[in-house]
Design a protein around this motif. Structure first.
Motif, PDB file in Angstrom:
ATOM      1  N   ASP A   1      -3.662 -27.371   7.960  1.00  0.00           N
ATOM      2  CA  ASP A   1      -5.164 -25.907   7.648  1.00  0.00           C
ATOM      3  C   ASP A   1      -5.717 -25.172   9.134  1.00  0.00           C
ATOM      4  N   ALA A   2      -5.522 -25.525   9.863  1.00  0.00           N
ATOM      5  CA  ALA A   2      -6.557 -25.622  11.388  1.00  0.00           C
ATOM      6  C   ALA A   2      -5.673 -24.016  11.716  1.00  0.00           C
ATOM      7  N   ILE A   3      -4.106 -24.479  12.443  1.00  0.00           N
ATOM      8  CA  ILE A   3      -3.284 -23.846  12.498  1.00  0.00           C
ATOM      9  C   ILE A   3      -3.858 -22.247  12.073  1.00  0.00           C
ATOM     10  N   GLN A   4      -3.522 -21.404  13.044  1.00  0.00           N
ATOM     11  CA  GLN A   4      -4.038 -19.702  13.251  1.00  0.00           C
ATOM     12  C   GLN A   4      -1.885 -18.780  13.731  1.00  0.00           C
ATOM     13  N   HIS A   5      -1.494 -19.232  14.164  1.00  0.00           N
ATOM     14  CA  HIS A   5      -0.911 -18.547  15.268  1.00  0.00           C
ATOM     15  C   HIS A   5      -0.301 -17.717  13.942  1.00  0.00           C
ATOM     16  N   GLU A   6       0.052 -16.678  14.153  1.00  0.00           N
ATOM     17  CA  GLU A   6       0.410 -15.215  13.572  1.00  0.00           C
ATOM     18  C   GLU A   6       2.036 -14.852  13.098  1.00  0.00           C
ATOM     19  N   GLY A   7       2.749 -15.509  13.566  1.00  0.00           N
ATOM     20  CA  GLY A   7       4.546 -16.322  13.179  1.00  0.00           C
ATOM     21  C   GLY A   7       4.117 -17.856  12.040  1.00  0.00           C
ATOM     22  N   PRO A   8       5.714 -18.274  11.753  1.00  0.00           N
ATOM     23  CA  PRO A   8       5.364 -19.293  11.008  1.00  0.00           C
ATOM     24  C   PRO A   8       5.340 -20.256  11.957  1.00  0.00           C
ATOM     25  N   VAL A   9       4.914 -21.256  12.551  1.00  0.00           N
ATOM     26  CA  VAL A   9       4.084 -22.527  12.454  1.00  0.00           C
ATOM     27  C   VAL A   9       5.043 -23.768  11.840  1.00  0.00           C
ATOM     28  N   TYR A  10       6.253 -24.685  11.890  1.00  0.00           N
ATOM     29  CA  TYR A  10       5.888 -26.286  11.196  1.00  0.00           C
ATOM     30  C   TYR A  10       5.712 -27.542  11.243  1.00  0.00           C
ATOM     31  N   VAL A  11       5.462 -27.714  10.211  1.00  0.00           N
ATOM     32  CA  VAL A  11       4.718 -28.813  10.182  1.00  0.00           C
ATOM     33  C   VAL A  11       6.095 -30.015   9.883  1.00  0.00           C
ATOM     34  N   GLY A  12       5.779 -31.198  10.536  1.00  0.00           N
ATOM     35  CA  GLY A  12       6.473 -32.642   9.144  1.00  0.00           C
ATOM     36  C   GLY A  12       6.830 -33.320   9.866  1.00  0.00           C
ATOM     37  N   CYS A  13       7.550 -35.054   9.400  1.00  0.00           N
ATOM     38  CA  CYS A  13       7.234 -36.038   9.687  1.00  0.00           C
ATOM     39  C   CYS A  13       8.272 -36.155  10.531  1.00  0.00           C
ATOM     40  N   VAL A  14       8.679 -37.094  11.819  1.00  0.00           N
ATOM     41  CA  VAL A  14       9.972 -37.201  12.793  1.00  0.00           C
ATOM     42  C   VAL A  14      10.753 -38.317  11.533  1.00  0.00           C
ATOM     43  N   ASN A  15      12.550 -37.993  11.717  1.00  0.00           N
ATOM     44  CA  ASN A  15      12.577 -39.310  11.384  1.00  0.00           C
ATOM     45  C   ASN A  15      13.709 -40.089  12.062  1.00  0.00           C
ATOM     46  N   TYR A  16      13.807 -41.416  11.775  1.00  0.00           N
ATOM     47  CA  TYR A  16      14.336 -42.255  13.202  1.00  0.00           C
ATOM     48  C   TYR A  16      15.272 -42.739  12.277  1.00  0.00           C
ATOM     49  N   ILE A  17      16.631 -42.480  13.623  1.00  0.00           N
ATOM     50  CA  ILE A  17      17.984 -43.169  13.265  1.00  0.00           C
ATOM     51  C   ILE A  17      18.857 -43.909  13.957  1.00  0.00           C
ATOM     52  N   ASP A  18      19.848 -44.111  13.451  1.00  0.00           N
ATOM     53  CA  ASP A  18      21.059 -45.483  14.836  1.00  0.00           C
ATOM     54  C   ASP A  18      21.839 -43.781  15.538  1.00  0.00           C
ATOM     55  N   TYR A  19      22.117 -43.729  16.877  1.00  0.00           N
ATOM     56  CA  TYR A  19      22.319 -42.343  16.583  1.00  0.00           C
ATOM     57  C   TYR A  19      23.787 -42.353  17.553  1.00  0.00           C
ATOM     58  N   GLN A  20      24.208 -43.670  17.065  1.00  0.00           N
ATOM     59  CA  GLN A  20      25.244 -44.374  17.581  1.00  0.00           C
ATOM     60  C   GLN A  20      26.434 -44.516  16.189  1.00  0.00           C
ATOM     61  N   GLN A  21      25.350 -44.612  14.820  1.00  0.00           N
ATOM     62  CA  GLN A  21      25.832 -45.367  13.723  1.00  0.00           C
ATOM     63  C   GLN A  21      26.149 -43.789  12.269  1.00  0.00           C
ATOM     64  N   GLU A  22      24.531 -43.073  12.434  1.00  0.00           N
ATOM     65  CA  GLU A  22      24.207 -42.745  11.438  1.00  0.00           C
ATOM     66  C   GLU A  22      24.318 -41.177  12.114  1.00  0.00           C
TER      67      GLU A  22
END
Length: 252
Positions: free
Chosen positions: A130-151
């Motif tokens: 709710d605090a973001i006041q930027h005129e254009g689109p700004v995205y907020v989300g959770c980071v996903n953690y995966i195995d970069y060798q297997q997934e």
């Protein structure tokens, strides 16, 4: 403004506590600019930032059966260029990182502070959004953690790589603010060949909405507590100041 995007998933609890650990100079910069600094993605310090897992890269060598024979060569050429393109995309995306946790983290204090003279801003996902006041689109989300060798993860969107990290970073429990700055290719240039961001971008925020309280790093002297209090007052704020619980003496 905060915008909806299928790539960016909010936490299950929108009031989850989030923390940003910083030194005193960055606190003053935040007060002075009334803006969050989003660093260019390829300058965050993780060489894997914006990259793809091994399975995704290997899959590019296979041509789907539904691709007509006369277009297979073009398809293979496009797949061969993907690595270059996606590496360039990291120069057109800015990121700001927060730690999700109900409590302050001793590990985060040590990881992000170069001395004892630091602070942590406590907020929440809802407050940040709710605090973001930027005129254009700004995205907020959770980071996903995966195995970069297997997934693997879907490549349907250019921003997908910026919400995935290796499992070795899982302790960060990261919530991130992401701002893409894409522009059309100029004459004689390919898309994303020219960076659209130098080092980072300031995104305006309402500090009264964003900041719930300011925590003082463990082990700091009283003079530093007074300095932070003075700075908050000088900039016309009344944020609650909390001494880190990690400074408490044990009870035997």
């Amino acid at each position: 403004m905060n915008a909806q995007h299928p790539t960016f998933n909010p936490p299950a609890d929108e009031d989850v506590k989030i923390w940003r650990y910083m030194d005193f100079t960055k606190l003053i910069s935040l007060f002075d600019s009334e803006a969050l600094f989003l660093s260019r993605a390829d300058k965050l310090g993780d060489p894997f930032e914006g990259s793809f897992p091994l399975a995704n890269v290997l899959a590019r060598a296979f041509v789907p059966a539904q691709v007509p024979e006369e277009f297979k060569a073009n398809f293979q050429e496009a797949m061969a260029k993907k690595a270059i393109t996606h590496k360039r995309v990291s120069r057109c995306v800015a990121v700001n990182c927060w730690h999700m946790n109900d409590h302050e983290s001793a590990a985060m204090w040590k990881l992000y502070l170069k001395s004892d003279e630091g602070i942590a801003i406590r907020s929440s996902y809802r407050r940040l959004r709710d605090a973001i006041q930027h005129e254009g689109p700004v995205y907020v989300g959770c980071v996903n953690y995966i195995d970069y060798q297997q997934e693997w993860f879907p490549e349907a969107n250019l921003l997908n790589p910026f919400v995935y990290k290796r499992k070795s970073f899982e302790h960060e429990r990261e919530l991130r603010v992401v701002l893409p700055v894409f522009s059309a290719a100029s004459p004689g240039r390919e898309y994303f060949e020219v960076p659209t961001i130098d080092h980072g971008i300031n995104v305006k925020v309402d500090l009264q909405v964003l900041i719930e309280s300011v925590y003082i790093a463990p082990g700091t002297a009283k003079w530093f507590h007074d300095l932070v209090s003075s700075a908050i007052t000088r900039y016309g704020h009344t944020f609650r100041i909390v001494q880190s619980e990690l400074s408490q003496e044990p009870i035997w």
